[in-house]
Write a protein that holds these residues in place. Structure first.
Motif, PDB file in Angstrom:
ATOM      1  N   ALA A  73      13.291  -6.201  12.257  1.00 33.43           N
ATOM      2  CA  ALA A  73      12.312  -6.149  11.207  1.00 33.43           C
ATOM      3  C   ALA A  73      11.383  -4.967  11.322  1.00 33.43           C
ATOM      4  O   ALA A  73      10.970  -4.424  10.210  1.00 33.43           O
ATOM      5  CB  ALA A  73      11.650  -7.515  11.357  1.00 33.43           C
ATOM      6  N   THR A  74      10.942  -4.631  12.384  1.00 30.98           N
ATOM      7  CA  THR A  74       9.964  -3.462  12.684  1.00 30.98           C
ATOM      8  C   THR A  74      10.625  -2.206  12.306  1.00 30.98           C
ATOM      9  O   THR A  74      10.108  -1.312  11.328  1.00 30.98           O
ATOM     10  CB  THR A  74       9.645  -3.269  13.868  1.00 30.98           C
ATOM     11  OG1 THR A  74       8.945  -4.550  14.576  1.00 30.98           O
ATOM     12  CG2 THR A  74       8.596  -2.121  14.269  1.00 30.98           C
ATOM     13  N   VAL A  97      10.765  -2.361   8.295  1.00 30.53           N
ATOM     14  CA  VAL A  97       9.521  -2.243   7.812  1.00 30.53           C
ATOM     15  C   VAL A  97       9.166  -0.808   7.668  1.00 30.53           C
ATOM     16  O   VAL A  97       8.590  -0.349   6.792  1.00 30.53           O
ATOM     17  CB  VAL A  97       8.495  -3.174   8.240  1.00 30.53           C
ATOM     18  CG1 VAL A  97       6.774  -2.874   7.951  1.00 30.53           C
ATOM     19  CG2 VAL A  97       8.815  -4.544   7.947  1.00 30.53           C
ATOM     20  N   SER A  98       9.401  -0.105   8.780  1.00 26.93           N
ATOM     21  CA  SER A  98       8.978   1.102   8.791  1.00 26.93           C
ATOM     22  C   SER A  98       9.440   2.382   8.160  1.00 26.93           C
ATOM     23  O   SER A  98       8.974   3.168   7.840  1.00 26.93           O
ATOM     24  CB  SER A  98       9.316   1.569  10.320  1.00 26.93           C
ATOM     25  OG  SER A  98      10.589   1.869  10.487  1.00 26.93           O
ATOM     26  N   TRP A 146       6.821   1.414   5.306  1.00 26.48           N
ATOM     27  CA  TRP A 146       5.327   1.171   5.355  1.00 26.48           C
ATOM     28  C   TRP A 146       5.222   1.530   7.010  1.00 26.48           C
ATOM     29  O   TRP A 146       5.859   0.922   7.577  1.00 26.48           O
ATOM     30  CB  TRP A 146       4.721  -0.039   4.975  1.00 26.48           C
ATOM     31  CG  TRP A 146       3.408   0.126   5.532  1.00 26.48           C
ATOM     32  CD1 TRP A 146       2.315   0.402   4.705  1.00 26.48           C
ATOM     33  CD2 TRP A 146       3.031  -0.930   6.292  1.00 26.48           C
ATOM     34  NE1 TRP A 146       1.184   0.205   5.165  1.00 26.48           N
ATOM     35  CE2 TRP A 146       1.252  -0.639   6.327  1.00 26.48           C
ATOM     36  CE3 TRP A 146       3.416  -1.441   7.372  1.00 26.48           C
ATOM     37  CZ2 TRP A 146       0.620  -1.146   7.396  1.00 26.48           C
ATOM     38  CZ3 TRP A 146       2.600  -2.101   8.318  1.00 26.48           C
ATOM     39  CH2 TRP A 146       1.258  -1.987   8.303  1.00 26.48           C
ATOM     40  N   THR A 147       4.257   2.376   7.157  1.00 28.66           N
ATOM     41  CA  THR A 147       3.760   2.379   8.659  1.00 28.66           C
ATOM     42  C   THR A 147       1.949   2.556   8.507  1.00 28.66           C
ATOM     43  O   THR A 147       1.655   3.206   7.270  1.00 28.66           O
ATOM     44  CB  THR A 147       4.184   3.374   9.291  1.00 28.66           C
ATOM     45  OG1 THR A 147       3.976   4.762   8.591  1.00 28.66           O
ATOM     46  CG2 THR A 147       5.631   3.503   9.789  1.00 28.66           C
TER      47      THR A 147
END
Length: 289
Positions: free
Chosen positions: A22-23, A26-27, A30-31
């Motif tokens: 998931a990280t 998402v990266s 967005w970060t």
């Protein structure tokens, strides 16, 4: 899935792997900050708002670097896993289902290839072709594909002489159909453990190669590169080194525990019957006659 979630190791492995994937996803969109944004005036900012894990010597946000580095970790783990799966299944099938001369040739080839350490092969290839994620994925995938073939081949040979395999052959199934329908499902527990272990070591291999300068290029976010950069300042800012090291450790541990739980969940000889589970829950002793 219910059986997997019912084990503490399975829950931990699923949660860790899901968080990492998931990280990484998402990266992509967005970060908190640009991972490559350099702010010398903000170097070594302590953990807090807005830099939750602080900044490095260049003023880059460590949390953003970790999130972007998760993409590299997932890519290497999945890519090397796919390469290892294809190569391992192909070599194991050739070493178990073909003519004797070909089986023996494959066995000798596997024994020769397995004698070379994966990291040494990856470093040699990187020195010739240059450090890149593709080199890491292929070298690690080939190295662990040979390991999967060596472990899976004896299991295929054992299942090959089972009654249901002989019955399938007598009913007209081709060797490929027998492999897909009967052989591979019965060696899946062993295969899953080896695959999860290979993916976990692939994460370590990528981090180690990047740490030594043979892995991901400096323009590609990587936990190994971040660890190598922060390790130089470990005596001055020791907390900053903890974050990439913790990310690598938890990911490898989660993959190993998930593989072990998957083996137990998919192997019928290791799962308890409903009556045994109910008896254990009620603490009913067994009656020995």
């Amino acid at each position: 899935m219910r059986r997997l979630w019912g084990m503490s190791t399975g829950r931990f492995g699923l949660i860790v792997v899901a968080v990492v994937v998931a990280t990484a996803a998402v990266s992509l969109v967005w970060t908190p900050f640009d991972p490559q944004q350099v702010e010398i005036s903000n170097r070594w900012a302590p953990p807090g708002w807005p830099h939750l894990l602080g900044t490095d010597a260049s003023g880059r946000d460590i949390l953003s670097l970790l999130m972007a580095g998760a993409r590299t970790t997932v890519l290497v783990a999945v890519g090397s896993g796919v390469v290892a799966t294809i190569l391992g299944v192909a070599l194991a099938a050739l070493g178990a289902l073909t003519a004797r001369w070909l089986r023996e040739s494959v066995a000798v080839l596997v024994d020769i290839l397995i004698a070379f350490p994966v990291l040494v092969i990856a470093m040699m290839i990187s020195a010739v072709w240059g450090g890149s994620l593709g080199v890491v994925i292929w070298s690690v995938g080939i190295g662990f594909g040979v390991n999967i073939a060596r472990v899976t081949r004896p299991e295929l040979r054992r299942v090959l002489h089972s009654d249901f395999v002989l019955a399938g052959r007598a009913s007209g199934l081709t060797p490929a159909q027998n492999l897909v329908r009967h052989l591979l499902p019965n060696v899946a527990p062993v295969f899953i453990v080896q695959l999860s272990w290979s993916m976990a070591v692939a994460v370590l291999a990528e981090a180690g190669l990047s740490y030594l300068g043979f892995g991901a290029p400096v323009t590609e976010p990587s936990w190994g590169l971040l660890l190598a950069e922060l390790q130089q300042f470990i005596t001055v800012h020791p907390l900053s080194v903890v974050w990439p090291g913790l990310a690598i450790t938890l990911t490898v541990l989660g993959l190993n525990l998930l593989g072990d739980a998957l083996r137990e969940a998919t192997d019928p000889t290791l799962s308890r019957s409903p009556f045994a589970t109910r008896r254990a829950r009620l603490h009913i002793p067994e009656v020995v006659s």
